[in-house]
Design a protein around this motif. Structure first.
Motif, PDB file in Angstrom:
ATOM      1  N   TYR A  36      -1.068  88.783  98.506  1.00 35.49           N
ATOM      2  CA  TYR A  36      -0.173  87.537  98.329  1.00 35.49           C
ATOM      3  C   TYR A  36       1.227  88.216  97.702  1.00 35.49           C
ATOM      4  O   TYR A  36       1.871  87.208  97.820  1.00 35.49           O
ATOM      5  N   ILE A  37       1.446  89.254  97.738  1.00 30.93           N
ATOM      6  CA  ILE A  37       2.771  89.773  97.187  1.00 30.93           C
ATOM      7  C   ILE A  37       3.015  90.924  98.127  1.00 30.93           C
ATOM      8  O   ILE A  37       2.390  92.016  98.264  1.00 30.93           O
ATOM      9  N   TYR A  66       0.099  86.233  85.407  1.00 31.05           N
ATOM     10  CA  TYR A  66       0.579  86.350  86.647  1.00 31.05           C
ATOM     11  C   TYR A  66      -0.535  85.392  87.674  1.00 31.05           C
ATOM     12  O   TYR A  66       0.007  85.118  88.718  1.00 31.05           O
ATOM     13  N   GLY A  67      -1.715  85.600  87.351  1.00 32.56           N
ATOM     14  CA  GLY A  67      -2.586  84.996  88.106  1.00 32.56           C
ATOM     15  C   GLY A  67      -2.261  83.358  88.459  1.00 32.56           C
ATOM     16  O   GLY A  67      -2.233  82.882  89.588  1.00 32.56           O
ATOM     17  N   GLU A  68      -2.134  82.780  87.301  1.00 29.86           N
ATOM     18  CA  GLU A  68      -1.694  81.156  87.105  1.00 29.86           C
ATOM     19  C   GLU A  68      -0.400  81.159  88.145  1.00 29.86           C
ATOM     20  O   GLU A  68      -0.439  80.274  88.849  1.00 29.86           O
ATOM     21  N   ILE A  69       0.568  81.978  87.906  1.00 28.29           N
ATOM     22  CA  ILE A  69       1.943  81.600  88.682  1.00 28.29           C
ATOM     23  C   ILE A  69       1.721  82.048  90.083  1.00 28.29           C
ATOM     24  O   ILE A  69       2.306  81.107  90.972  1.00 28.29           O
ATOM     25  N   VAL A  70       1.136  82.905  90.192  1.00 29.20           N
ATOM     26  CA  VAL A  70       0.967  83.489  92.016  1.00 29.20           C
ATOM     27  C   VAL A  70       0.277  82.235  92.425  1.00 29.20           C
ATOM     28  O   VAL A  70       0.555  81.500  93.529  1.00 29.20           O
ATOM     29  N   ASP A  71      -0.907  81.752  91.781  1.00 33.94           N
ATOM     30  CA  ASP A  71      -1.722  80.609  92.511  1.00 33.94           C
ATOM     31  C   ASP A  71      -0.815  79.221  92.553  1.00 33.94           C
ATOM     32  O   ASP A  71      -1.172  78.729  93.616  1.00 33.94           O
ATOM     33  N   LYS A  72      -0.235  79.202  91.616  1.00 36.14           N
ATOM     34  CA  LYS A  72       0.616  77.746  91.565  1.00 36.14           C
ATOM     35  C   LYS A  72       1.920  77.705  92.803  1.00 36.14           C
ATOM     36  O   LYS A  72       1.752  76.960  93.614  1.00 36.14           O
ATOM     37  N   VAL A  73       2.574  79.059  92.608  1.00 37.98           N
ATOM     38  CA  VAL A  73       3.615  78.818  93.870  1.00 37.98           C
ATOM     39  C   VAL A  73       2.992  78.977  95.190  1.00 37.98           C
ATOM     40  O   VAL A  73       3.316  78.487  96.166  1.00 37.98           O
ATOM     41  N   TYR A  74       2.071  80.025  95.285  1.00 35.49           N
ATOM     42  CA  TYR A  74       1.240  80.084  96.601  1.00 35.49           C
ATOM     43  C   TYR A  74       0.826  78.919  97.288  1.00 35.49           C
ATOM     44  O   TYR A  74       0.940  78.628  98.344  1.00 35.49           O
ATOM     45  N   GLY A  75       0.056  78.132  96.017  1.00 37.90           N
ATOM     46  CA  GLY A  75      -0.425  76.875  96.623  1.00 37.90           C
ATOM     47  C   GLY A  75       0.629  75.877  96.790  1.00 37.90           C
ATOM     48  O   GLY A  75       0.414  74.990  97.882  1.00 37.90           O
ATOM     49  N   ASP A  87       7.830  87.252  98.044  1.00 40.07           N
ATOM     50  CA  ASP A  87       8.635  88.480  97.914  1.00 40.07           C
ATOM     51  C   ASP A  87       8.815  89.254  96.711  1.00 40.07           C
ATOM     52  O   ASP A  87       8.830  90.436  96.394  1.00 40.07           O
ATOM     53  N   ASN A  88       8.690  88.321  95.386  1.00 44.57           N
ATOM     54  CA  ASN A  88       8.901  89.219  93.937  1.00 44.57           C
ATOM     55  C   ASN A  88       8.302  88.076  93.127  1.00 44.57           C
ATOM     56  O   ASN A  88       8.348  87.048  93.231  1.00 44.57           O
ATOM     57  N   VAL A  89       7.653  88.708  92.097  1.00 49.84           N
ATOM     58  CA  VAL A  89       7.233  87.853  91.087  1.00 49.84           C
ATOM     59  C   VAL A  89       7.366  88.601  89.556  1.00 49.84           C
ATOM     60  O   VAL A  89       6.980  89.884  89.436  1.00 49.84           O
ATOM     61  N   GLU A  90       8.276  88.016  88.683  1.00 48.16           N
ATOM     62  CA  GLU A  90       8.459  88.856  87.429  1.00 48.16           C
ATOM     63  C   GLU A  90       8.906  87.768  86.232  1.00 48.16           C
ATOM     64  O   GLU A  90       9.275  86.679  86.574  1.00 48.16           O
ATOM     65  N   ILE A 133      25.501  78.529  78.850  1.00 53.32           N
ATOM     66  CA  ILE A 133      26.242  79.510  78.673  1.00 53.32           C
ATOM     67  C   ILE A 133      26.465  79.509  77.150  1.00 53.32           C
ATOM     68  O   ILE A 133      27.344  80.371  76.340  1.00 53.32           O
ATOM     69  N   ASP A 134      25.788  78.653  76.300  1.00 51.50           N
ATOM     70  CA  ASP A 134      25.765  78.588  74.724  1.00 51.50           C
ATOM     71  C   ASP A 134      24.510  77.971  74.359  1.00 51.50           C
ATOM     72  O   ASP A 134      24.401  76.805  74.318  1.00 51.50           O
ATOM     73  N   GLY A 135      23.570  79.119  74.000  1.00 59.38           N
ATOM     74  CA  GLY A 135      22.457  78.413  73.485  1.00 59.38           C
ATOM     75  C   GLY A 135      21.410  79.549  73.497  1.00 59.38           C
ATOM     76  O   GLY A 135      21.778  80.476  73.374  1.00 59.38           O
ATOM     77  N   THR A 136      20.055  79.237  73.544  1.00 61.81           N
ATOM     78  CA  THR A 136      19.174  80.249  73.220  1.00 61.81           C
ATOM     79  C   THR A 136      18.671  80.618  74.785  1.00 61.81           C
ATOM     80  O   THR A 136      18.623  79.761  75.428  1.00 61.81           O
ATOM     81  N   LEU A 137      18.138  81.621  75.071  1.00 59.20           N
ATOM     82  CA  LEU A 137      17.285  82.156  76.453  1.00 59.20           C
ATOM     83  C   LEU A 137      15.957  82.543  75.866  1.00 59.20           C
ATOM     84  O   LEU A 137      15.846  83.397  75.162  1.00 59.20           O
ATOM     85  N   SER A 138      15.158  81.837  76.865  1.00 62.02           N
ATOM     86  CA  SER A 138      13.590  82.148  76.643  1.00 62.02           C
ATOM     87  C   SER A 138      13.004  83.157  78.041  1.00 62.02           C
ATOM     88  O   SER A 138      13.885  83.092  79.128  1.00 62.02           O
ATOM     89  N   LEU A 139      12.096  83.746  77.863  1.00 58.91           N
ATOM     90  CA  LEU A 139      11.540  84.493  79.006  1.00 58.91           C
ATOM     91  C   LEU A 139      10.457  83.611  79.784  1.00 58.91           C
ATOM     92  O   LEU A 139       9.818  82.869  79.165  1.00 58.91           O
ATOM     93  N   ASP A 140      10.727  83.562  81.087  1.00 66.44           N
ATOM     94  CA  ASP A 140       9.749  82.709  81.869  1.00 66.44           C
ATOM     95  C   ASP A 140       9.580  83.503  83.242  1.00 66.44           C
ATOM     96  O   ASP A 140      10.164  84.355  83.489  1.00 66.44           O
ATOM     97  N   TRP A 141       8.526  83.132  83.931  1.00 68.44           N
ATOM     98  CA  TRP A 141       8.310  83.666  85.341  1.00 68.44           C
ATOM     99  C   TRP A 141       9.190  83.050  86.441  1.00 68.44           C
ATOM    100  O   TRP A 141       9.975  81.923  86.365  1.00 68.44           O
ATOM    101  N   VAL A 142       9.452  84.084  87.400  1.00 70.40           N
ATOM    102  CA  VAL A 142      10.656  83.814  88.451  1.00 70.40           C
ATOM    103  C   VAL A 142       9.975  84.222  89.623  1.00 70.40           C
ATOM    104  O   VAL A 142       9.406  85.402  89.507  1.00 70.40           O
ATOM    105  N   VAL A 143       9.873  83.570  90.690  1.00 67.61           N
ATOM    106  CA  VAL A 143       9.183  83.854  91.716  1.00 67.61           C
ATOM    107  C   VAL A 143      10.189  83.897  92.942  1.00 67.61           C
ATOM    108  O   VAL A 143      10.883  82.989  93.156  1.00 67.61           O
ATOM    109  N   LEU A 144      10.075  84.846  93.800  1.00 67.38           N
ATOM    110  CA  LEU A 144      11.119  84.785  94.973  1.00 67.38           C
ATOM    111  C   LEU A 144      10.280  84.745  96.247  1.00 67.38           C
ATOM    112  O   LEU A 144       9.511  85.662  96.390  1.00 67.38           O
TER     113      LEU A 144
END
Lengths: 182, 453
Positions: B203-204, B401-410, B423-426, B434-445
């Motif tokens: 799937y990737i 990653y399993g939940e993410i790939v399943d969600k986007v693929y679905g 193409d990419n999952v990270e 540009i003024d605040g806090t930044l959190s980590l989350d999934w990005v799929v291309l």
């Protein structure tokens, strides 16, 4: 001198025989219930998986009876919508040769659109009983269970195998015909 | 008497040699195991930096620029290749596929863009076919012994694999591998799964390294804060700070003109030869008119020029220099454009569309070469740093990653009604402000579209 050489060769054979059984420990048969080994050949490569006897669930990793890693990404395939509970039990055998649970961890997973699943688990030292319970209400598969045992080899065993270098050449194993008695 | 003394000296010398040889047998070599005892290797001494270095055991572990081993590994690799530039041979018919490669223990260098080996090293290689590019380089540690190490040059998502044999052992690489095989050390790192050896392989595309976090094994990460601190300064202090950034662009900084605009931007200029503009959203850009330098630069030389400019330019904040990596390089008419992204602790800063529009930037730093000179550039001047002193400075990511790939693929499967590959999952720091806090989350291309599942 001839006797000495023969003794050395005999000792070498015994040592190779002993260590060989240690090296191939991970080819022992997998203990478990509702489980069978399925071999798939693709592009001339043979890969073995573990499958439930009803064919509902397949585990692609881990598939060996013994491993050296403490963390393993359990991976497999089943139908979309299946709810999984993976229980990891630290086990040992009692006097009656039955498994007793010493410690346990539990992981839950709901299988999505790809029909695949994964879960990082941290193995206990020694024998680990992996219990995979699967339920799919839509598919009317309720409380299916697949069980198998994986042994986490100790660090000492891993190190002794890594350090072991026994590559006797074929010629070394043949008795010399040129020796003369002193 | 003399003979006795000589004999004694001989015995002592042999004993010392014996002890040394046994030590080397048992311990590998006599050099220190502690990377910290090595000379600090500056980023000036290496060629193009990889985006990330992965130590691939059965699971993989990330070594990013924040790790002390990062530069030591790059330096060793580039030095080893650098000594063989006249004799190195690249094998093109390699009988190994990408999946098999990633089932081997080794160290993977991941670059943000396809480059030639010359561009990565920054130096010329005899008889090098410049059409041969790579975006990943795999060091086969299992092959590394006294006589050789195999390197695999990978591109096109693993479809193209070439091989180089180096006639030497890469000691630091072997040591790094050994360290990450130690459970006590590896337990301090997040474990990653190469997608090509996972259940999600089909799937990737190619291979991506997927973090193994879940509800039961959440991944902790540092929350970042972003702000343009320059806008908090008094007018006088603001000019003073900006002058430290811009003066190097001018022949005679004392004679430069300063033009304050009503929108808050400030333009510094010198006889229309050099113009540097500060934008209050937190960017700095410049434009220089320059005569051409002959002869025409090669691809490799242009990249060296870009790298030198970045290293030497006082207008680019040091914190930005340390985290950037090249992601695009292309020609537009007479100009050559280079674009860089930024990462913190190995996680890319993902600019969302509204931020890109606000900054008028697609990437954190862009430079243009024209007439063999760096003539244009633009980058962010925002302060990006760890948030401290609050309860939520450290957060956790529980979705795996399993939940993410399943969600986007679905989602894609419903839209397109066919089997497809992502193409990419990270995991990235999502910059939606540009003024605040930044959190980590999934990005799929997928198909040039970015999904935030």
């Amino acid at each position: 001198m001839k006797k000495c050489k023969k003794l050395t060769l005999l000792l070498t054979f015994i040592l190779v025989g002993l260590y060989s059984s240690m090296i191939y420990a991970n080819d022992q048969v997998i203990e478990g219930e509702n489980i069978k080994v399925v071999a798939v050949v693709k592009d001339d490569k043979k890969t073995e998986y573990l499958e439930s006897e009803d064919g509902y669930i397949r585990i692609t990793q881990p598939t060996k009876a013994a491993v050296f890693e403490s963390k393993i990404n359990v991976m497999g395939e089943t139908k979309e919508g299946t709810k999984l509970v993976i229980k990891l039990n630290s086990v040992d055998k009692d006097k009656e040769d039955k498994y007793i649970v010493l410690d346990t961890k539990s992981y839950e997973y709901t299988v999505g659109s790809t029909g695949t699943f994964n879960q990082l688990i941290e193995l206990f030292e020694g024998k680990n009983q992996i219990v995979v319970k699967y339920t799919n209400e839509k598919d009317k598969t309720i409380d299916g269970k697949m069980v198998y045992v994986v042994k986490k080899e100790s660090k000492e065993t891993k190190e002794s195998i890594e350090k072991l270098i026994v590559y006797p050449k074929a010629d070394d194993l043949k008795p010399s015909s040129n020796n003369t008695a002193k | 008497m003399k003979t006795t003394i000589l004999k004694l000296l001989g015995v002592v010398a042999l004993t010392i040699l014996c002890i040394a040889q046994i030590s080397m047998l048992w311990l590998g070599d006599m050099s220190s195991r502690n990377f910290l005892e090595r000379k600090d290797i500056n980023y000036d001494e290496v060629g193009v930096k990889p985006k990330i270095i992965w130590v691939n055991t059965k699971l993989a572990y990330k070594i990013s620029e924040g790790n002390r081993e990062y530069y030591a590994l790059i330096h060793e690799l580039q030095s080893a290749i650098g000594t063989e530039t006249k004799t190195v041979k690249i094998e093109t018919n390699v009988d190994i596929d990408y999946e098999s490669l990633l089932r081997m223990p080794g160290i993977m260098y991941e670059y943000g863009i396809e480059l030639t080996l010359e561009q990565i090293l920054g130096s010329k290689i005899e008889k090098y076919d410049t059409r041969m590019v790579l975006d990943h380089l795999f060091v086969d540690v299992s092959s590394s012994n006294e006589n050789k190490t195999y390197l695999y040059l990978i591109s096109k998502k693993g479809a193209d694999i070439h091989k180089i044999t180096l006639p030497s052992k890469l000691e630091d690489h072997v040591r790094m591998m050994s360290r990450m095989n130690d459970e006590n050390i590896a337990s301090h790192f997040t474990a990653y799964q190469p997608s090509i050896t996972s259940e999600k392989k089909q799937y990737i595309k190619g291979n991506v390294f997927l973090p193994l976090n879940s509800k039961e094994t959440p991944m902790e990460y540092q929350v970042l804060k972003v702000k343009n601190e320059i806008e908090t300064l008094s007018e006088e202090k603001k000019i003073s700070v900006l002058e430290e950034y811009v003066n190097s662009f001018f022949g005679n900084p004392l004679l430069k003109e300063i033009d304050r605009r009503t929108d808050g931007s400030i333009i510094f200029s010198e006889n229309m030869r050099a113009i540097v503009k500060y934008n209050p959203v937190g960017t700095l850009e410049f434009n220089i008119t320059s005569a051409s330098e002959a002869p025409k630069l090669s691809k490799r030389e242009r990249l060296v020029k870009v790298k030198t400019f970045i290293n030497e330019c006082t207008g680019i904040p040091d914190v930005l220099k340390k985290g950037i990596y090249l992601v695009e390089a292309y020609q537009e008419g007479e100009e050559y454009v280079y674009k860089f992204d930024y990462e913190y602790n190995g996680f890319k800063l993902q600019l969302k569309d509204q931020v890109k529009q606000t900054l008028s930037l697609d990437h954190v730093l862009e430079l243009t070469i024209k007439n063999n000179q760096i003539t244009k550039g633009k980058w962010i001047l925002l302060n990006i740093e760890p948030q401290v002193g609050r309860e939520d400075d450290i957060k956790t990511l529980v979705r795996g990653y399993g939940e993410i790939v399943d969600k986007v693929y679905g989602t894609i499967k419903e839209e397109e009604n066919r089997y497809t590959m992502l193409d990419n999952v990270e995991c990235n720091y999502i910059m939606d402000t540009i003024d605040g806090t930044l959190s980590l989350d999934w990005v799929v291309l997928y198909n040039n579209r970015v999904y935030y599942p």
